[in-house]
Design a protein around this motif. Structure first.
Motif, mmCIF file in Angstrom:
data_model
loop_
_atom_site.group_PDB
_atom_site.id
_atom_site.type_symbol
_atom_site.label_atom_id
_atom_site.label_comp_id
_atom_site.label_asym_id
_atom_site.label_seq_id
_atom_site.Cartn_x
_atom_site.Cartn_y
_atom_site.Cartn_z
ATOM 1 N N ASN A 152 0.799 -1.235 0.000
ATOM 2 C CA ASN A 152 0.000 0.000 0.000
ATOM 3 C C ASN A 152 0.828 1.280 0.000
ATOM 4 O OD1 ASN A 152 1.012 -0.148 2.531
ATOM 5 N ND2 ASN A 152 -0.944 -0.267 3.617
ATOM 6 N N THR A 153 2.079 1.168 -0.413
ATOM 7 C CA THR A 153 2.946 2.353 -0.430
ATOM 8 C C THR A 153 2.965 2.964 -1.828
ATOM 9 O OG1 THR A 153 4.317 1.356 1.279
ATOM 10 C CG2 THR A 153 5.322 3.145 0.026
ATOM 11 N N GLU A 154 3.086 4.300 -1.872
ATOM 12 C CA GLU A 154 3.137 4.987 -3.166
ATOM 13 C C GLU A 154 4.521 4.808 -3.804
ATOM 14 O OE1 GLU A 154 1.130 8.855 -3.256
ATOM 15 O OE2 GLU A 154 2.923 9.604 -4.281
ATOM 16 N N LEU A 155 4.544 4.571 -5.095
ATOM 17 C CA LEU A 155 5.817 4.381 -5.793
ATOM 18 C C LEU A 155 6.488 5.723 -6.049
ATOM 19 C CD1 LEU A 155 4.812 1.815 -8.584
ATOM 20 C CD2 LEU A 155 5.200 1.431 -6.159
ATOM 21 N N LYS A 156 7.795 5.769 -5.790
ATOM 22 C CA LYS A 156 8.556 6.993 -6.068
ATOM 23 C C LYS A 156 9.344 6.797 -7.368
ATOM 24 C CE LYS A 156 10.895 7.786 -2.201
ATOM 25 N NZ LYS A 156 10.756 6.601 -1.352
ATOM 26 N N ASN A 157 9.652 7.902 -7.991
ATOM 27 C CA ASN A 157 10.278 7.861 -9.311
ATOM 28 C C ASN A 157 11.564 7.027 -9.342
ATOM 29 O OD1 ASN A 157 10.489 8.739 -12.069
ATOM 30 N ND2 ASN A 157 12.224 9.962 -11.371
ATOM 31 N N ASP A 158 12.380 7.171 -8.297
ATOM 32 C CA ASP A 158 13.676 6.474 -8.358
ATOM 33 C C ASP A 158 13.689 5.150 -7.581
ATOM 34 O OD1 ASP A 158 13.432 7.594 -5.908
ATOM 35 O OD2 ASP A 158 15.384 8.595 -5.897
ATOM 36 N N ASP A 159 12.503 4.645 -7.242
ATOM 37 C CA ASP A 159 12.420 3.341 -6.559
ATOM 38 C C ASP A 159 12.700 2.191 -7.512
ATOM 39 O OD1 ASP A 159 11.607 4.114 -4.014
ATOM 40 O OD2 ASP A 159 9.461 3.851 -4.417
ATOM 41 N N LEU A 160 13.250 1.120 -6.920
ATOM 42 C CA LEU A 160 13.124 -0.191 -7.564
ATOM 43 C C LEU A 160 11.862 -0.805 -6.988
ATOM 44 C CD1 LEU A 160 16.627 -1.908 -7.300
ATOM 45 C CD2 LEU A 160 15.551 -0.983 -9.364
ATOM 46 N N ILE A 161 11.192 -1.658 -7.748
ATOM 47 C CA ILE A 161 10.069 -2.401 -7.166
ATOM 48 C C ILE A 161 10.288 -3.899 -7.394
ATOM 49 C CG2 ILE A 161 8.561 -1.968 -9.191
ATOM 50 C CD1 ILE A 161 6.211 -2.022 -7.037
ATOM 51 N N LEU A 162 10.083 -4.649 -6.303
ATOM 52 C CA LEU A 162 10.257 -6.109 -6.351
ATOM 53 C C LEU A 162 8.879 -6.759 -6.368
ATOM 54 C CD1 LEU A 162 12.602 -8.130 -3.946
ATOM 55 C CD2 LEU A 162 10.351 -8.956 -4.571
ATOM 56 N N PHE A 163 8.645 -7.580 -7.361
ATOM 57 C CA PHE A 163 7.423 -8.393 -7.391
ATOM 58 C C PHE A 163 7.796 -9.852 -7.204
ATOM 59 C CE2 PHE A 163 5.290 -4.762 -9.177
ATOM 60 C CZ PHE A 163 3.990 -4.920 -8.728
ATOM 61 N N ASP A 164 7.102 -10.516 -6.269
ATOM 62 C CA ASP A 164 7.245 -11.964 -6.107
ATOM 63 C C ASP A 164 5.827 -12.494 -6.219
ATOM 64 O OD1 ASP A 164 7.639 -14.594 -5.324
ATOM 65 O OD2 ASP A 164 8.964 -14.087 -3.650
ATOM 66 N N LEU A 165 5.557 -13.243 -7.290
ATOM 67 C CA LEU A 165 4.175 -13.606 -7.580
ATOM 68 C C LEU A 165 4.098 -14.864 -8.425
ATOM 69 C CD1 LEU A 165 4.673 -12.469 -10.511
ATOM 70 C CD2 LEU A 165 3.492 -10.445 -9.806
ATOM 71 N N GLY A 166 2.894 -15.336 -8.605
ATOM 72 C CA GLY A 166 2.717 -16.508 -9.458
ATOM 73 C C GLY A 166 1.250 -16.791 -9.700
ATOM 74 N N ALA A 167 0.961 -17.234 -10.914
ATOM 75 C CA ALA A 167 -0.386 -17.724 -11.215
ATOM 76 C C ALA A 167 -0.449 -19.196 -10.832
ATOM 77 C CB ALA A 167 -0.664 -17.569 -12.705
ATOM 78 N N GLN A 168 -1.671 -19.681 -10.631
ATOM 79 C CA GLN A 168 -1.872 -21.117 -10.414
ATOM 80 C C GLN A 168 -2.715 -21.642 -11.576
ATOM 81 O OE1 GLN A 168 -4.663 -23.041 -7.380
ATOM 82 N NE2 GLN A 168 -2.688 -23.132 -6.343
ATOM 83 N N TYR A 169 -2.281 -22.758 -12.156
ATOM 84 C CA TYR A 169 -3.007 -23.310 -13.286
ATOM 85 C C TYR A 169 -3.254 -24.790 -13.043
ATOM 86 C CZ TYR A 169 -4.282 -24.545 -18.033
ATOM 87 O OH TYR A 169 -4.959 -25.006 -19.135
ATOM 88 N N ASN A 170 -4.515 -25.202 -13.056
ATOM 89 C CA ASN A 170 -4.845 -26.627 -12.807
ATOM 90 C C ASN A 170 -4.202 -27.130 -11.525
ATOM 91 O OD1 ASN A 170 -6.584 -27.514 -14.715
ATOM 92 N ND2 ASN A 170 -5.018 -28.355 -16.090
ATOM 93 N N CYS A 171 -4.195 -26.312 -10.488
ATOM 94 C CA CYS A 171 -3.625 -26.663 -9.172
ATOM 95 C C CYS A 171 -2.098 -26.603 -9.120
ATOM 96 C CB CYS A 171 -4.057 -28.041 -8.681
ATOM 97 S SG CYS A 171 -5.820 -28.202 -8.487
ATOM 98 N N TYR A 172 -1.423 -26.209 -10.209
ATOM 99 C CA TYR A 172 0.048 -26.123 -10.197
ATOM 100 C C TYR A 172 0.479 -24.658 -10.249
ATOM 101 C CZ TYR A 172 0.340 -31.081 -10.310
ATOM 102 O OH TYR A 172 0.237 -32.393 -9.939
ATOM 103 N N ASN A 173 1.590 -24.374 -9.553
ATOM 104 C CA ASN A 173 1.969 -22.982 -9.308
ATOM 105 C C ASN A 173 3.213 -22.536 -10.060
ATOM 106 O OD1 ASN A 173 0.018 -22.295 -7.138
ATOM 107 N ND2 ASN A 173 0.991 -24.066 -6.173
#
Ligand code: GLY
Ligand code: MN
Ligand code: MN
Length: 298
Positions: free
Chosen positions: A125-146
Motif C-alpha cells: 500500500n505504499t506509493e511508488l517513487k520515481n527512483d524506486d526499484l520495485i520487487l514483485f514476487d508472484l505466481g499464477a496457479q493453473y490446474n492446481c500447479y503454481n
C-alpha cells in the motif's frame, strides 16, 4: 482370526500448535467409532511421489509460468511514480483473471524501495517513487500447479548506477546457481554455494568486510521444490539430491535497507537427464532488456 484394518492419511502438521486438518479430524472420528482401525501417516510417501513431476504436471507449471509472464509484462508497462503498489499489483490480477485463472500461487509481494528489504511484505500500500526499484514476487496457479517468480525493476524504467551494480550481482548468482543444477547435485551444495557467492558480492559492493556477515543482506535460502504447493512439501524436499523431473526455484537476493534497495530474481527450474531447463527463461531479466522493454523499444 485377528482383523487388521489400516487407514492411510496425510497427517503432517506444520507445528504441534497448528490446527487439525481435515485428515486429523477424519482420523479421530474413525478411531472413536472403530477403535480397531490402525491409522498410518502417508505424508512422506506422498512427498516422494510429489517431488518428481510427470510430463503433465510440468505442462501445468509451464502454463502457470506463461500466464505469470504476461502479467509481469503488463505491470511493467504500467509502472509509474505516484501510484500505489497495489494498483500495479492489480494489473497482474487482471491479467490472470482474463486468462481464466482465478487462483494465485500465493499472496503477491509488491514491494517498492525499502519495502523490498522486508522478506514477506504483503501490505502493498505504499506509493511508488520515481527512483524506486520495485520487487514483485508472484505466481499464477493453473490446474492446481503454481508458478513462483520474482522480478525487480525500476519504477521509471531506468536503473541508477548503484541499482544496476547490485542488480547485476544478484543476476550473476541467479545464473551461476542455475548452471549448477543437474542430477546428482544436492540442494545443500547449491544453497551453500549461493551464500558464498552472495557474501563475495556483498564485499565487492562495500557492504561487509567479513563473509560471515552476509546474513545482514541475504536472509533466506536459495530455493525450494515447486508444484501443487508453492513450497511443495517443505522439509523433506530441502534435503534432496536433484533427479530428473524435480522442479526447483532459484531465488538469490540482496537487501540493503539503508540504501532502500531490495532485489530478488527468482526462476523456476526443471531438472532434466543431462542438466536443467529454466522454465521461466523468457521472463525479462537483464538490465538491458528491462530498460528496453520499459522504454518501449521492444
Ligand atoms: N514466494 C515465496 C517464495 O519465493 O518462496
Ligand atoms: Mn517467490
Ligand atoms: Mn520461491
Amino acid at each position: 482370526m485377528k482383523e487388521e484394518i489400516n487407514l492411510y492419511l496425510d497427517l503432517d502438521r506444520l507445528s504441534a500448535n497448528s490446527d487439525d486438518t481435515i485428515s486429523h479430524k477424519y482420523a479421530q472420528k474413525v478411531v472413536s467409532k472403530y477403535p480397531q482401525v490402525r491409522v498410518n501417516n502417508i505424508y512422506s510417501i506422498i512427498g516422494e511421489c510429489r517431488l518428481v513431476k510427470s510430463e503433465k504436471e510440468v505442462e501445468n507449471i509451464k502454463k502457470a509460468i506463461e500466464i505469470t509472464k504476461s502479467g509481469i509484462e503488463l505491470l511493467m508497462k504500467e509502472a509509474k511514480a505516484g501510484i500505489k503498489e497495489y494498483e500495479l499489483e492489480a494489473y497482474f490480477d487482471f491479467n490472470c483473471k482474463t486468462k481464466g485463472v482465478n487462483d494465485l500461487a500465493f499472496t503477491t509481494i509488491a514491494a517498492a524501495g525499502k519495502n523490498a528489504t522486508i522478506l514477506h511484505y504483503v501490505d502493498n500500500n505504499t506509493e511508488l517513487k520515481n527512483d524506486d526499484l520495485i520487487l514483485f514476487d508472484l505466481g499464477a496457479q493453473y490446474n492446481c500447479y503454481n508458478a513462483d517468480i520474482s522480478r525487480t525493476f525500476p519504477v521509471n524504467g531506468k536503473f541508477t548506477e548503484r541499482q544496476k551494480e547490485v542488480y547485476n550481482e544478484v543476476l550473476r548468482v541467479n545464473e551461476e546457481i542455475i548452471s549448477l543444477i543437474k542430477p546428482g547435485v544436492k540442494y545443500k551444495e547449491i544453497n551453500d554455494k549461493a551464500t558464498e557467492l552472495i557474501a563475495e558480492e556483498c564485499i565487492k559492493l562495500g557492504l561487509i568486510e567479513d563473509k560471515k556477515d552476509v546474513r545482514k543482506y541475504y536472509y533466506h535460502s536459495i530455493g525450494h521444490s515447486l508444484g501443487m504447493d508453492t513450497h511443495d512439501i517443505e522439509t523433506p524436499h530441502r534435503n534432496i539430491t536433484f533427479v530428473p523431473g524435480v522442479v526447483f526455484t532459484v531465488e538469490p537476493g540482496i537487501y540493503i535497507e539503508e540504501e532502500c534497495i531490495g532485489i530478488r530474481i527468482e526462476d523456476d527450474i526443471l531438472v532434466t537427464e543431462d542438466g536443467n531447463i529454466n522454465l521461466s527463461k523468457d521472463i525479462i531479466k537483464s538490465v538491458e532488456d528491462i530498460e528496453k522493454f520499459m522504454n518501449k523499444e521492444f
